[in-house]
Design a protein around this motif. Structure first.
Motif, mmCIF file in Angstrom:
data_model
loop_
_atom_site.group_PDB
_atom_site.id
_atom_site.type_symbol
_atom_site.label_atom_id
_atom_site.label_comp_id
_atom_site.label_asym_id
_atom_site.label_seq_id
_atom_site.Cartn_x
_atom_site.Cartn_y
_atom_site.Cartn_z
ATOM 1 N N ARG A 1 0.588 6.600 -6.937
ATOM 2 C CA ARG A 1 -0.836 6.760 -7.247
ATOM 3 C C ARG A 1 -1.112 7.957 -8.138
ATOM 4 O O ARG A 1 -1.954 7.904 -9.053
ATOM 5 N N ILE B 1 0.839 -1.205 0.000
ATOM 6 C CA ILE B 1 0.000 0.000 0.000
ATOM 7 C C ILE B 1 0.872 1.252 0.000
ATOM 8 O O ILE B 1 0.590 2.228 -0.718
ATOM 9 N N ARG B 2 1.955 1.233 0.789
ATOM 10 C CA ARG B 2 2.867 2.386 0.804
ATOM 11 C C ARG B 2 3.516 2.585 -0.554
ATOM 12 O O ARG B 2 3.669 3.715 -1.035
ATOM 13 N N PRO C 1 -8.158 8.573 -3.603
ATOM 14 C CA PRO C 1 -7.530 9.523 -2.668
ATOM 15 C C PRO C 1 -8.435 10.675 -2.246
ATOM 16 O O PRO C 1 -8.129 11.382 -1.279
ATOM 17 N N ARG D 1 0.898 4.037 -2.872
ATOM 18 C CA ARG D 1 0.610 5.439 -2.571
ATOM 19 C C ARG D 1 1.625 6.372 -3.243
ATOM 20 O O ARG D 1 1.283 7.459 -3.691
ATOM 21 N N GLN D 2 2.874 5.910 -3.328
ATOM 22 C CA GLN D 2 3.926 6.748 -3.913
ATOM 23 C C GLN D 2 3.725 6.985 -5.407
ATOM 24 O O GLN D 2 4.159 8.015 -5.941
ATOM 25 N N ARG E 1 -8.598 3.851 0.325
ATOM 26 C CA ARG E 1 -8.288 5.282 0.422
ATOM 27 C C ARG E 1 -7.128 5.673 -0.499
ATOM 28 O O ARG E 1 -7.049 6.815 -0.947
ATOM 29 N N VAL E 2 -6.240 4.721 -0.777
ATOM 30 C CA VAL E 2 -5.162 4.998 -1.721
ATOM 31 C C VAL E 2 -5.700 5.011 -3.148
ATOM 32 O O VAL E 2 -5.359 5.883 -3.959
#
Length: 514
Positions: A349, A342-343, A400, A346-347, A396-397
């Motif tokens: 996205r 997920i991290r 956003p 997110r980077q 949520r990712v």
């Protein structure tokens, strides 16, 4: 010709250096190339000969786990890269061989590898079911996972052919074709740009081939006959072999002695059939409640002179089993790897459109949440909430614009993602539907008992299942209880769906939160 076309189009686009043209180019020219390919395959089948040019393999070592030492050869799995057309021919042979085996009772019902409707999840469902029902009866269970070394590489060809003939009724052209497939093979190892000189394969079947895994399962079938004559339960998944026995705490010494004796018999059979098992790498669990385990009078297991002591947890077909069957360690592992992905997502996205983000989210994280999630049924809320938080963070990712204080359910519905608890029910209902329709796998079908009233009642035609009277929390996690409970809660229109696609589509609509 249609069968060959379907086999080609359903294959992956991967290309081996042995291929004359790239696979994707072959598929694009399939109308021109289909007649000669079909002719080659028909000639091979009619003459009982596997073409010599198809018997060469390029072996590329594949690291089993990234955490293993990279300089240890035992950390790698030798995957054979084969000519694309040879794999199409193997697939055609595999289809015919499988159809033949379906009429044969010789293959073990507890072999779950490379069989339709059988998977790691169905295998683990049955094993966990038996272990949970033992806990429900206030019994302990000893679970042993055997470690076979280079199992695919040491198969004796003559023993295999004899077994195919005597046990599975293969004769004439069929047996000659498989004999031709096994003999005269060669392989070379390639690492980076360096390759070894091709050497003949005197034993074994290629890992990465279509026929190899099925032939291995047939080769080890007599082992199931030995285990069926004991008091042990067992399950095979290719070269993963596990044995388990349930007992009262006062009978632990006798039961573990029985298990030790069975392990020695298994070792003797494997050795006589050119297979190698490593006692020092064999893992062993004592499963039960803490109160049950505290009453044990013996815990040590002997295997070929090696003393095995029980561990707290072990990885079993990709799922971590612990001594309480709580799945806590497995869920922790899933959460850890999921949050890492997920991290990473997110980077990047901001560089992805919505559709690409959904595809990545499903492949990287949702697949982890769904793997063997039927084993999560009736777990404590605290465990399932951990998984739900992962899914919420993932949503949520992907979207956003959703604020942290906003409720996540509308976003999940918008993404067509069932929440974690509904995903578990969806999986169990889907497995139950397939099992009832096809009566496979038989080891799950045996646990589903249709409700047939003695009198003509209104419930007679409602396609219900008998739910066992189980009161304990552990027992209510078993497939024997979960499947009837979920199935009977579905509306009749769902239970009577004629096809799997229609059932799954209607089931997802039914399970979405209101």
């Amino acid at each position: 010709m249609l069968e060959v076309r379907n086999a080609i189009l359903s294959s992956s686009n991967s290309t081996c250096s042995l291929d004359i043209i790239p696979t994707i180019l072959l598929k694009s020219c399939i109308d021109c190339l289909l007649p000669p390919i079909t002719t080659i395959i028909n000639l091979s089948l009619s003459e009982g000969t596997f073409p010599s040019s198809f018997k060469t393999a390029i072996v590329k070592p594949l690291l089993k786990k990234y955490s293993l030492p990279h300089d240890d050869l035992g950390s790698y799995r030798p995957i054979s890269n084969l000519n694309f057309i040879s794999k199409i021919l193997e697939r055609i042979i595999h289809t015919r061989l499988t159809a033949h085996l379906q009429s044969f009772p010789s293959i073990s019902p507890f072999q779950s590898a490379y069989r339709k409707f059988h998977s790691t999840e169905t295998a683990l469902l049955r094993i966990q079911n038996d272990l949970l029902l033992a806990v429900d009866k206030r019994q302990l269970s000893a679970l042993v996972l055997l470690d076979l070394s280079a199992a695919f590489d040491t198969i004796d060809h003559q023993l295999l052919l004899t077994r195919l003939s005597s046990t599975f009724g293969l004769t004439g052209l069929a047996l000659r074709l498989l004999s031709s497939y096994l003999t005269g093979r060669s392989q070379s190892v390639t690492i980076a740009s360096n390759s070894t000189t091709p050497l003949p394969m005197q034993t074994g079947v290629p890992q990465g081939s279509v026929l190899g895994p099925l032939l291995f399962c047939l080769y080890t079938t007599p082992l199931s006959h030995i285990l069926s004559a004991t008091d042990l339960s067992y399950h095979f998944y290719a070269d993963d072999t596990q044995l388990y026995i349930s007992f009262n705490s006062t009978d632990s010494a006798t039961s573990l002695a029985t298990l030790s004796s069975a392990l020695d018999s298994v070792h003797a059979w494997l050795t006589s059939n050119r297979l190698s098992v490593n006692p020092s790498k064999t893992e062993y669990l004592i499963i039960g409640t803490p109160q049950q385990r505290s009453k044990l009078t013996a815990t040590t297991l002997t295997f070929q002179g090696t003393q095995l002591t029980p561990t707290d947890s072990t990885r079993n077909l990709g799922f971590i089993f612990d001594k309480d069957l709580s799945a806590k360690q497995h869920i922790s592992s899933v959460c850890k790897t999921s949050y890492f992905q997920i991290r990473q997502l997110r980077q990047v996205r901001s560089s992805l459109d919505r559709n690409s983000a959904i595809i990545l989210a499903n492949s990287l994280v949702s697949s982890k949440l769904d793997y063997c999630n039927s084993l999560y049924y009736n777990l404590p809320a605290v465990s399932l909430d951990r998984l739900q938080k992962v899914q919420n963070a993932l949503a949520r990712v992907v979207v956003p614009s959703v604020r942290r204080h906003h409720h996540i359910t509308p976003t999940l519905i918008n993404l067509h993602w069932l929440p974690i608890r509904q995903r578990i029910s969806f999986k169990i209902a889907a497995i139950t539907f397939k099992t009832l329709k096809c009566q496979q796998p038989s080891y799950l079908s045996d646990l589903l008992i249709p409700y047939i009233p003695t009198r003509n009642l209104r419930s007679s035609d409602k396609l219900l299942l008998i739910a066992p009277d189980i009161r304990s929390e552990n027992g209510r996690r078993s497939f024997s209880f979960a499947a009837p409970s979920i199935w009977n809660s579905l509306p009749l229109s769902l239970r009577s769906c004629p096809t799997l696609p229609l059932f799954l589509s209607s089931l997802k609509t039914h399970l979405f939160p209101p």
